[in-house]
Design an enzyme around this catalytic site. Structure first.
Site, PDB file in Angstrom:
ATOM      1  N   GLU A 107       0.821  -1.219   0.000  1.00  0.00           N
ATOM      2  CA  GLU A 107       0.000   0.000   0.000  1.00  0.00           C
ATOM      3  C   GLU A 107       0.853   1.267   0.000  1.00  0.00           C
ATOM      4  OE1 GLU A 107      -2.914  -0.273  -0.842  1.00  0.00           O
ATOM      5  OE2 GLU A 107      -2.974  -2.418  -0.532  1.00  0.00           O
ATOM      6  N   GLY A 108       1.974   1.201  -0.671  1.00  0.00           N
ATOM      7  CA  GLY A 108       2.909   2.323  -0.726  1.00  0.00           C
ATOM      8  C   GLY A 108       3.947   2.179   0.360  1.00  0.00           C
TER       9      GLY A 108
END
Length: 571
Positions: A430-431
């Site tokens: 998610e980054g």
């Protein structure tokens, strides 16, 4: 000592630290009364303790597997998922008109934390569905919402997010997946996606994939990407799963941890999909799900921190070794100074990460309830901090948990190492946390730092209010906020390349100061005489001082960074 859901801690935070009461004062969340909140926390906690926690070790020891193209999940996971779905724990914040409860995301955040502590590998499944529900509600057509949302909310079907490709990791714009119009309002989706969490299972009636792909006229980069809903089974005229779509699980990744969660390589071969949002507007639509997931993944990190802390404390209170330095005779290792330091650090870091995450969720809820710009910018500012600090905390605390166990922590049978193996990926997906920090100093400071300054004003006002109860701790927090204010002012005046060079220490400095602020609030609520007060003193006197070094790092910018050449690194 099995997992114990920290229900009382959530109540304390809601009542005294993060300001949950203001949500019930809005028309949107008027139903979030004290009685409702207590009932939700109690029942969710019981479900996590009784149904999910027993699946933690079996999921690790008996990984999901791919047999003849069919994903077989870990023993007991089907029953665990049924307990989640039937209890309504996917739907706490989902829209009422499609079968959800319509309660605050803050309450869902607490429930998700408990589920993640009990069994992170399984909790990842409903987390993906919750993000997809939010994305479809915001961007899908009425027809898609009417068909898919009730089934996702009930848990009959589940959702996934398909971004990453072998050549396109953080650079999503480099994707090669294609979408060709079929002429009937649907699209043929072709391409390969990797790292797809819960890309398939053997316990839901359908798996609904949100897939990023490029239309024939899509320009290069992220601006040419569209988003499509691609189900495993194409719904028939009655909305039930019909014929199999043209997609398959190629393989399951062999991972360091989260063995019970099937992470799939997905192949789409002209699969039928439906456009979500406008053509070439895929990134905006997907960011709705991604931002939901960034809060959720930060919470996953602190979920593991809570579970690892409980596990380490249990061992430390049972393990006798040497003479106790604080009582006569032999004591447990919890009496030894370094073990006590580790346990206190674990507890303080977990509290801070939890308070930041819940404050983030409060801001999102208030933004949704009021539409006020200040709440929106506050939520946006806190999201990268929640994600990065929450997952860093999970990794740090899980590692300390292994250390508390000593040699036994390195032995798999104790279960201590599983927490570290499971949580390590949360700082990546998610980054990555570096990207979160770049987001903080970039997009989240496009206002010149105004949102940051408002937060610092609140921190210093709280410190002023607390002086009458604990003057020395209040002064430390006030001074730290002032140092961070000066550092933020300096950074806001720098070019983006300078900001990116020191984004990570800047985010960590914010986490340190915010954590101290929330612990000070907790101690003040107890008049300096409760269980949180010594924890606040520990954090403020021993952990908060790290912000000084972090701020000093920030003020270096990129100076000297590239003097360390790749040739020098190879020596």
């Amino acid at each position: 000592m099995p997992y114990r859901a920290p229900v009382a801690e959530f109540r304390f935070l809601f009542d005294h630290v993060v300001g949950f009461a203001q949500l019930a004062e809005t028309e949107t969340f008027a139903d979030a009364t004290t009685d409702v909140v207590d009932a939700i926390l109690t029942e969710a906690g019981r479900m996590c303790e009784d149904k999910l926690a027993p699946l933690q070790r079996p999921g690790d020891l008996n990984p999901a597997r791919l047999e003849n193209g069919v994903v077989r999940t870990s023993p007991g996971f089907a029953d665990g998922y049924a307990a989640i779905a039937e209890g309504g724990w996917i739907s706490t914040s989902a829209p009422v008109e499609y079968g959800g409860m319509g309660l605050p995301l803050t309450l869902t955040t607490a429930v998700n934390e408990m589920m993640g502590s009990a069994c992170l590998a399984l909790q990842l499944n409903p987390l993906m569905s919750q993000g997809q529900i939010e994305a479809l509600e915001a961007h899908a057509s009425d027809e898609l919402k009417a068909l898919y949302l009730p089934k996702l909310i009930s848990g009959e079907w589940c959702g996934t997010m398909n971004l990453t490709e072998p050549q396109a990791g953080s650079d999503v714009g480099a994707l090669r997946s294609k979408a060709e119009p079929n002429g009937d309002g649907t699209y043929a989706i072709s391409g390969q996606k990797i790292y797809i969490s819960w890309g398939d299972n053997d316990f839901t009636g359908n798996v609904c994939h949100l897939v990023l792909a490029r239309l024939p006229d899509g320009v290069p980069g992220t601006k040419g990407i569209s988003l499509f809903l691609v189900p495993k089974y194409i719904p028939d005229a009655e909305g039930n799963p019909g014929k199999a779509n043209d997609l398959r699980v190629v393989s399951l990744e062999h991972k360091m941890g989260l063995h019970g969660s099937p992470t799939c390589v997905m192949e789409y071969s002209g699969a039928t999909g439906w456009l979500v949002g406008p053509e070439h507007g895929g990134m905006a639509a997907m960011f709705t799900m991604m931002n939901n997931a960034r809060l959720g993944v930060g919470v996953q990190g602190l979920s593991v921190a809570e579970a690892a802390t409980q596990k380490a404390l249990e061992y430390a209170l049972e393990r006798t070794q040497g003479r106790s330095p604080i009582q006569n005779g032999t004591g447990t290792i919890a009496d030894h100074a370094d073990v006590r330091r580790m346990l206190a650090t674990m507890k303080a870091e977990t509290f801070a990460a939890r308070a930041i995450a819940l404050s983030n969720a409060i801001a999102i809820d208030m933004a949704n309830a009021t539409g006020e710009a200040d709440w929106k910018t506050r939520a946006a500012f806190l999201t990268p901090i929640t994600k990065a600090y929450g997952t860093d905390t999970g990794v740090t605390v899980a590692e300390l948990g292994v250390q508390v166990h000593g040699g036994m922590g390195y032995i798999e049978e104790t279960g201590a190492a599983q927490y570290y193996r499971d949580v390590r990926v949360t700082a990546i997906y998610e980054g990555t946390n570096g990207i979160q920090a770049m987001d903080l100093v970039g997009r989240k400071m496009m206002d010149g730092g105004e949102c940051a300054y408002r937060l610092l004003d609140e921190i210093q006002s709280c410190a002023e209010e607390s002086r009458g109860v604990m003057a020395d701790l209040a002064q430390e927090v006030w001074d730290a906020a002032e140092n961070l204010r000066e550092t933020t002012e300096w950074l806001a005046g720098q070019e983006m390349s300078e900001r990116f060079a020191v984004a990570v220490p800047f985010l960590k400095a914010w986490a340190r100061v915010l954590g101290a602020h929330y612990l000070l609030r907790a101690a003040f609520a107890e008049d300096g005489a409760g269980d949180h007060s010594p924890l606040a003193a520990f954090h403020i006197r021993r952990l908060l001082p790290e912000h000084k070094g972090l701020c000093a790092h920030v003020r270096q910018g990129s100076t000297g960074l590239y003097d360390v050449t790749t040739e020098a690194l190879a020596v």
